[in-house]
Design a protein around this motif. Structure first.
Motif, mmCIF file in Angstrom:
data_model
loop_
_atom_site.group_PDB
_atom_site.id
_atom_site.type_symbol
_atom_site.label_atom_id
_atom_site.label_comp_id
_atom_site.label_asym_id
_atom_site.label_seq_id
_atom_site.Cartn_x
_atom_site.Cartn_y
_atom_site.Cartn_z
ATOM 1 N N GLN A 57 0.838 -1.202 0.000
ATOM 2 C CA GLN A 57 0.000 0.000 0.000
ATOM 3 C C GLN A 57 0.871 1.249 0.000
ATOM 4 O OE1 GLN A 57 -2.685 -0.237 3.332
ATOM 5 N NE2 GLN A 57 -4.279 -1.185 2.081
ATOM 6 N N CYS A 58 1.928 1.236 0.787
ATOM 7 C CA CYS A 58 2.848 2.377 0.824
ATOM 8 C C CYS A 58 3.456 2.614 -0.552
ATOM 9 C CB CYS A 58 3.960 2.142 1.850
ATOM 10 S SG CYS A 58 3.400 2.079 3.558
ATOM 11 N N LYS A 59 3.914 1.550 -1.173
ATOM 12 C CA LYS A 59 4.537 1.646 -2.491
ATOM 13 C C LYS A 59 3.542 2.164 -3.520
ATOM 14 C CE LYS A 59 7.065 -1.146 -5.844
ATOM 15 N NZ LYS A 59 7.615 -2.466 -6.153
ATOM 16 N N ALA A 60 2.316 1.654 -3.485
ATOM 17 C CA ALA A 60 1.285 2.104 -4.428
ATOM 18 C C ALA A 60 0.958 3.580 -4.222
ATOM 19 C CB ALA A 60 0.021 1.250 -4.279
ATOM 20 N N ALA A 61 0.893 4.001 -2.976
ATOM 21 C CA ALA A 61 0.584 5.404 -2.685
ATOM 22 C C ALA A 61 1.696 6.325 -3.188
ATOM 23 C CB ALA A 61 0.356 5.595 -1.186
ATOM 24 N N VAL A 62 2.953 5.935 -2.991
ATOM 25 C CA VAL A 62 4.069 6.741 -3.502
ATOM 26 C C VAL A 62 4.008 6.784 -5.030
ATOM 27 C CG1 VAL A 62 6.591 6.854 -3.728
ATOM 28 C CG2 VAL A 62 5.557 6.403 -1.494
ATOM 29 N N HIS A 63 3.620 5.672 -5.644
ATOM 30 C CA HIS A 63 3.503 5.628 -7.109
ATOM 31 C C HIS A 63 2.429 6.601 -7.606
ATOM 32 C CE1 HIS A 63 3.803 4.078 -11.153
ATOM 33 N NE2 HIS A 63 2.497 3.883 -11.161
ATOM 34 N N VAL A 64 1.370 6.772 -6.849
ATOM 35 C CA VAL A 64 0.334 7.745 -7.225
ATOM 36 C C VAL A 64 0.960 9.132 -7.356
ATOM 37 C CG1 VAL A 64 -1.769 8.936 -6.465
ATOM 38 C CG2 VAL A 64 -1.608 6.447 -6.270
ATOM 39 N N PHE A 65 1.837 9.500 -6.414
ATOM 40 C CA PHE A 65 2.479 10.805 -6.489
ATOM 41 C C PHE A 65 3.435 10.900 -7.670
ATOM 42 C CE2 PHE A 65 0.932 10.855 -2.165
ATOM 43 C CZ PHE A 65 0.258 12.062 -2.197
ATOM 44 N N GLU A 66 4.104 9.808 -7.989
ATOM 45 C CA GLU A 66 4.966 9.806 -9.166
ATOM 46 C C GLU A 66 4.136 10.086 -10.418
ATOM 47 O OE1 GLU A 66 8.175 6.902 -11.448
ATOM 48 O OE2 GLU A 66 6.913 6.058 -9.873
ATOM 49 N N CYS A 67 2.984 9.432 -10.522
ATOM 50 C CA CYS A 67 2.105 9.630 -11.683
ATOM 51 C C CYS A 67 1.466 11.017 -11.670
ATOM 52 C CB CYS A 67 1.018 8.560 -11.711
ATOM 53 S SG CYS A 67 1.648 6.904 -12.015
ATOM 54 N N TYR A 68 1.049 11.479 -10.506
ATOM 55 C CA TYR A 68 0.399 12.780 -10.414
ATOM 56 C C TYR A 68 1.372 13.910 -10.767
ATOM 57 C CZ TYR A 68 -1.938 16.905 -8.632
ATOM 58 O OH TYR A 68 -2.498 18.153 -8.529
ATOM 59 N N CYS A 69 2.591 13.822 -10.303
ATOM 60 C CA CYS A 69 3.568 14.898 -10.507
ATOM 61 C C CYS A 69 4.246 14.837 -11.868
ATOM 62 C CB CYS A 69 4.624 14.865 -9.401
ATOM 63 S SG CYS A 69 3.968 15.312 -7.785
ATOM 64 N N GLY A 70 4.271 13.665 -12.490
ATOM 65 C CA GLY A 70 4.952 13.509 -13.776
ATOM 66 C C GLY A 70 4.354 14.393 -14.855
ATOM 67 N N GLY A 71 5.112 15.367 -15.326
ATOM 68 C CA GLY A 71 4.640 16.267 -16.365
ATOM 69 C C GLY A 71 3.512 17.183 -15.937
ATOM 70 N N ASN A 72 3.343 17.370 -14.637
ATOM 71 C CA ASN A 72 2.230 18.165 -14.102
ATOM 72 C C ASN A 72 2.787 19.320 -13.265
ATOM 73 O OD1 ASN A 72 -0.203 19.115 -13.111
ATOM 74 N ND2 ASN A 72 -0.684 17.264 -11.928
ATOM 75 N N ALA A 73 3.385 20.288 -13.943
ATOM 76 C CA ALA A 73 4.017 21.410 -13.239
ATOM 77 C C ALA A 73 3.023 22.165 -12.357
ATOM 78 C CB ALA A 73 4.663 22.361 -14.242
ATOM 79 N N ASP A 74 1.803 22.349 -12.837
ATOM 80 C CA ASP A 74 0.799 23.056 -12.033
ATOM 81 C C ASP A 74 0.460 22.276 -10.763
ATOM 82 O OD1 ASP A 74 0.685 25.136 -13.850
ATOM 83 O OD2 ASP A 74 -1.099 24.353 -14.882
ATOM 84 N N GLY A 75 0.331 20.965 -10.887
ATOM 85 C CA GLY A 75 0.043 20.133 -9.715
ATOM 86 C C GLY A 75 1.196 20.142 -8.727
ATOM 87 N N GLN A 76 2.424 20.093 -9.245
ATOM 88 C CA GLN A 76 3.597 20.157 -8.370
ATOM 89 C C GLN A 76 3.622 21.481 -7.609
ATOM 90 O OE1 GLN A 76 6.248 19.252 -11.749
ATOM 91 N NE2 GLN A 76 7.330 17.868 -10.347
ATOM 92 N N LEU A 77 3.378 22.578 -8.307
ATOM 93 C CA LEU A 77 3.379 23.893 -7.653
ATOM 94 C C LEU A 77 2.251 24.019 -6.642
ATOM 95 C CD1 LEU A 77 4.352 26.219 -10.611
ATOM 96 C CD2 LEU A 77 5.650 25.847 -8.512
ATOM 97 N N MET A 78 1.097 23.447 -6.963
ATOM 98 C CA MET A 78 -0.030 23.486 -6.030
ATOM 99 C C MET A 78 0.345 22.777 -4.729
ATOM 100 S SD MET A 78 -2.805 21.475 -4.726
ATOM 101 C CE MET A 78 -2.876 20.102 -5.846
#
Length: 146
Positions: free
Chosen positions: A48-69
Protein backbone atom coordinates in the motif's frame (compact mmCIF):
# COMPACT_ATOMS: atom_id res chain seq x y z
CA UNK A 1 -6.22 3.04 -3.54
CA UNK A 2 -6.32 0.89 -6.67
CA UNK A 3 -8.76 3.26 -8.37
CA UNK A 4 -6.56 6.22 -7.44
CA UNK A 5 -3.55 4.48 -8.98
CA UNK A 6 -5.40 3.95 -12.26
CA UNK A 7 -6.74 7.52 -12.15
CA UNK A 8 -3.27 8.92 -11.49
CA UNK A 9 -1.65 7.65 -14.68
CA UNK A 10 0.27 10.52 -16.31
CA UNK A 11 -2.59 12.05 -18.25
CA UNK A 12 -3.51 15.72 -17.74
CA UNK A 13 -7.24 15.13 -17.35
CA UNK A 14 -6.66 12.34 -14.81
CA UNK A 15 -4.09 14.45 -12.94
CA UNK A 16 -6.50 17.39 -12.72
CA UNK A 17 -9.31 15.14 -11.52
CA UNK A 18 -7.10 13.57 -8.84
CA UNK A 19 -5.85 16.99 -7.70
CA UNK A 20 -9.42 18.24 -7.21
CA UNK A 21 -10.88 15.08 -5.63
CA UNK A 22 -11.90 14.87 -1.99
CA UNK A 23 -12.87 12.03 0.33
CA UNK A 24 -14.68 11.87 3.65
CA UNK A 25 -12.64 12.88 6.68
CA UNK A 26 -13.59 12.71 10.34
CA UNK A 27 -15.01 16.25 10.38
CA UNK A 28 -15.22 17.30 6.73
CA UNK A 29 -14.02 16.27 3.27
CA UNK A 30 -10.23 16.16 2.82
CA UNK A 31 -8.24 16.27 -0.42
CA UNK A 32 -7.62 12.79 -1.79
CA UNK A 33 -3.92 13.60 -2.16
CA UNK A 34 -3.72 14.24 1.60
CA UNK A 35 -5.36 10.88 2.28
CA UNK A 36 -3.01 9.13 -0.14
CA UNK A 37 -0.02 10.82 1.49
CA UNK A 38 -1.14 9.47 4.86
CA UNK A 39 -1.34 5.99 3.33
CA UNK A 40 2.15 6.38 1.87
CA UNK A 41 3.52 7.40 5.25
CA UNK A 42 1.54 5.31 7.71
CA UNK A 43 0.11 2.16 6.11
CA UNK A 44 1.29 -1.08 7.68
CA UNK A 45 1.25 -2.91 4.34
CA UNK A 46 4.42 -2.15 2.33
CA UNK A 47 2.52 -2.69 -0.95
CA UNK A 48 0.00 0.00 0.00
CA UNK A 49 2.85 2.38 0.82
CA UNK A 50 4.54 1.65 -2.49
CA UNK A 51 1.29 2.10 -4.43
CA UNK A 52 0.58 5.40 -2.69
CA UNK A 53 4.07 6.74 -3.50
CA UNK A 54 3.50 5.63 -7.11
CA UNK A 55 0.33 7.75 -7.23
CA UNK A 56 2.48 10.80 -6.49
CA UNK A 57 4.97 9.81 -9.17
CA UNK A 58 2.10 9.63 -11.68
CA UNK A 59 0.40 12.78 -10.41
CA UNK A 60 3.57 14.90 -10.51
CA UNK A 61 4.95 13.51 -13.78
CA UNK A 62 4.64 16.27 -16.36
CA UNK A 63 2.23 18.16 -14.10
CA UNK A 64 4.02 21.41 -13.24
CA UNK A 65 0.80 23.06 -12.03
CA UNK A 66 0.04 20.13 -9.71
CA UNK A 67 3.60 20.16 -8.37
CA UNK A 68 3.38 23.89 -7.65
CA UNK A 69 -0.03 23.49 -6.03
CA UNK A 70 1.34 20.88 -3.63
CA UNK A 71 4.56 22.82 -3.03
CA UNK A 72 2.54 25.91 -2.13
CA UNK A 73 1.21 24.07 0.93
CA UNK A 74 4.68 23.46 2.39
CA UNK A 75 5.40 25.63 5.40
CA UNK A 76 7.74 25.54 8.37
CA UNK A 77 6.93 22.95 11.01
CA UNK A 78 4.79 24.38 13.78
CA UNK A 79 2.66 26.83 11.82
CA UNK A 80 -0.37 24.53 11.72
CA UNK A 81 0.62 21.82 14.20
CA UNK A 82 -2.35 22.67 16.41
CA UNK A 83 -5.03 22.28 13.76
CA UNK A 84 -7.36 19.32 13.60
CA UNK A 85 -6.06 16.40 11.54
CA UNK A 86 -8.59 16.97 8.72
CA UNK A 87 -7.39 20.57 8.35
CA UNK A 88 -3.66 19.87 7.95
CA UNK A 89 -2.24 20.78 4.59
CA UNK A 90 -0.46 18.35 2.31
CA UNK A 91 2.75 20.27 2.89
CA UNK A 92 2.50 20.26 6.68
CA UNK A 93 1.93 16.49 6.71
CA UNK A 94 4.94 16.01 4.44
CA UNK A 95 7.24 18.31 6.44
CA UNK A 96 6.21 16.70 9.72
CA UNK A 97 7.10 13.28 8.29
CA UNK A 98 10.45 14.57 7.02
CA UNK A 99 11.38 16.19 10.34
CA UNK A 100 9.81 13.79 12.85
CA UNK A 101 11.92 12.11 15.49
CA UNK A 102 12.37 8.48 14.61
CA UNK A 103 11.47 5.66 16.95
CA UNK A 104 13.75 3.42 14.92
CA UNK A 105 11.42 3.17 11.91
CA UNK A 106 12.74 5.39 9.13
CA UNK A 107 10.20 4.08 6.61
CA UNK A 108 7.79 7.05 6.87
CA UNK A 109 10.65 9.54 6.56
CA UNK A 110 12.09 7.73 3.53
CA UNK A 111 8.68 7.57 1.84
CA UNK A 112 8.15 11.28 2.57
CA UNK A 113 11.50 11.95 0.88
CA UNK A 114 10.36 9.94 -2.17
CA UNK A 115 7.15 11.97 -2.38
CA UNK A 116 9.20 15.18 -2.11
CA UNK A 117 11.48 13.90 -4.89
CA UNK A 118 8.45 13.44 -7.18
CA UNK A 119 7.12 16.83 -6.15
CA UNK A 120 10.37 18.54 -7.22
CA UNK A 121 11.23 16.39 -10.26
CA UNK A 122 11.97 18.34 -13.43
CA UNK A 123 10.37 21.53 -12.11
CA UNK A 124 12.85 24.33 -11.44
CA UNK A 125 10.15 26.76 -10.28
CA UNK A 126 8.95 24.24 -7.72
CA UNK A 127 12.50 23.55 -6.53
CA UNK A 128 13.19 27.25 -6.08
CA UNK A 129 9.94 27.76 -4.18
CA UNK A 130 10.67 24.91 -1.76
CA UNK A 131 14.30 25.97 -1.28
CA UNK A 132 13.17 29.37 -0.02
CA UNK A 133 10.96 27.94 2.73
CA UNK A 134 12.68 28.32 6.12
CA UNK A 135 12.54 24.86 7.66
CA UNK A 136 14.69 25.52 10.70
CA UNK A 137 15.40 22.65 13.04
CA UNK A 138 14.64 23.21 16.69
CA UNK A 139 17.51 23.30 19.18
CA UNK A 140 16.50 19.82 20.39
CA UNK A 141 16.72 18.21 16.96
CA UNK A 142 20.02 19.96 16.16
CA UNK A 143 21.46 18.60 19.41
CA UNK A 144 20.35 15.10 18.41
CA UNK A 145 22.72 15.15 15.44
CA UNK A 146 25.73 16.39 17.44
Amino acid sequence: LGAATVSASPHPANQAELGAATCDGEMQPVPVLNAILRIALLAADPQQCKAAVHVFECYCGGNADGQLMLASTIMPVGEDDHTMEDHKTFGSILVQALTAKSDGDLGPTCRAALVLQHLLAENMQCKERVLHIPLEATTESRDEFL
